[in-house]
Design an enzyme around this catalytic site. Structure first.
Site, PDB file in Angstrom:
ATOM      1  CG  HIS A 111      22.419   0.461 -14.571  1.00  0.00           C
ATOM      2  ND1 HIS A 111      22.340  -0.772 -15.079  1.00  0.00           N
ATOM      3  CD2 HIS A 111      23.326   0.646 -13.943  1.00  0.00           C
ATOM      4  CE1 HIS A 111      23.361  -1.517 -14.566  1.00  0.00           C
ATOM      5  NE2 HIS A 111      24.323  -0.717 -13.777  1.00  0.00           N
ATOM      6  CG  ASN A 112      17.581   2.463 -16.435  1.00  0.00           C
ATOM      7  OD1 ASN A 112      17.361   1.604 -15.659  1.00  0.00           O
ATOM      8  ND2 ASN A 112      17.928   2.306 -17.687  1.00  0.00           N
ATOM      9  N   GLY A 121       1.330   0.326  -9.185  1.00  0.00           N
ATOM     10  CA  GLY A 121       2.200   1.048  -9.452  1.00  0.00           C
ATOM     11  C   GLY A 121       2.232   1.099 -11.239  1.00  0.00           C
ATOM     12  CG  ASN A 122       2.149  -2.098 -13.799  1.00  0.00           C
ATOM     13  OD1 ASN A 122       3.255  -2.133 -14.133  1.00  0.00           O
ATOM     14  ND2 ASN A 122       1.396  -3.175 -13.310  1.00  0.00           N
ATOM     15  N   GLY A 123      -0.251   1.881 -13.726  1.00  0.00           N
ATOM     16  CA  GLY A 123      -0.838   3.076 -14.389  1.00  0.00           C
ATOM     17  C   GLY A 123      -0.218   4.437 -13.942  1.00  0.00           C
ATOM     18  CD  GLU A 124      -0.802   3.990 -10.058  1.00  0.00           C
ATOM     19  OE1 GLU A 124      -2.203   4.118  -9.780  1.00  0.00           O
ATOM     20  OE2 GLU A 124      -0.356   3.015 -10.244  1.00  0.00           O
ATOM     21  CG  ASP A 140      -4.406   4.381  -7.158  1.00  0.00           C
ATOM     22  OD1 ASP A 140      -3.596   4.016  -5.980  1.00  0.00           O
ATOM     23  OD2 ASP A 140      -4.640   3.301  -7.840  1.00  0.00           O
ATOM     24  CG  HIS A 141      -8.611   4.172  -4.731  1.00  0.00           C
ATOM     25  ND1 HIS A 141      -8.363   4.431  -6.075  1.00  0.00           N
ATOM     26  CD2 HIS A 141      -8.725   2.794  -4.641  1.00  0.00           C
ATOM     27  CE1 HIS A 141      -8.688   3.330  -6.578  1.00  0.00           C
ATOM     28  NE2 HIS A 141      -8.857   2.220  -5.662  1.00  0.00           N
TER      29      HIS A 141
END
Length: 157
Positions: A103-104, A73-76, A8-9
């Site tokens: 692990h993931n 970074g959460n919304g992305e 994002d910006h």
């Protein structure tokens, strides 16, 4: 490795740095946008397109991972995780970046551009890209259960 990147910006300057840095390291970096700063941009489209490209490449046998950047970074991460087959992890230090892969088998990393300086963020991204999945049975089993739910909508036992 092919690396799909979106932002994002708030992550645009970091994105530009990472594109140059990772290309210099020999990665093929594909930029999914935005192309210019716009404080009103709608990051979900950029992040979803990057995630779709990761899934398409991996399905075709191409070694590919993704990076999504934002202020936190959460919304992305949330946007990328809406794509079937994506396991996006928010990484905030070297350990979370490595464990996301080990692990993931995360195939997209989310990093907050406002949470780290350029050197820290670059190190987190490099750690994520370099770490292989462990292929440990317990981790593969758990990822399989997530994939099963994603496909069937039924919670596995």
């Amino acid at each position: 490795m092919r690396v799909h990147i979106a932002t994002d910006h708030a992550g645009l300057d970091l994105s530009h740095h990472l594109i140059e840095h990772l290309t210099g390291q020999g990665h093929e970096v594909i930029d999914h946008g935005p192309t210019a700063y716009d404080a009103e941009d709608d990051y979900p489209s950029f992040c979803i397109n990057a995630a779709l490209a990761v899934v398409a490449d991996q399905s075709a046998g191409v070694e590919a991972l993704g990076i999504v950047l934002g202020g936190s970074g959460n919304g992305e991460q949330i946007a990328a995780n809406k794509v079937k087959g994506i396991r996006a992890a928010l990484a905030w230090n070297l350990d979370t970046a490595k464990l996301a892969r080990e692990h993931n088998d995360a195939n997209v990393v989310a990093v907050g551009g406002r949470m780290h300086n350029v050197e820290e963020a670059t190190a987190i991204i490099e750690a994520f890209l370099a770490e292989p999945f462990s292929n440990a049975e317990r981790h593969a089993r758990r990822i399989g259960k997530i994939a099963s739910y994603e496909t069937t909508g039924e919670v596995p036992a």
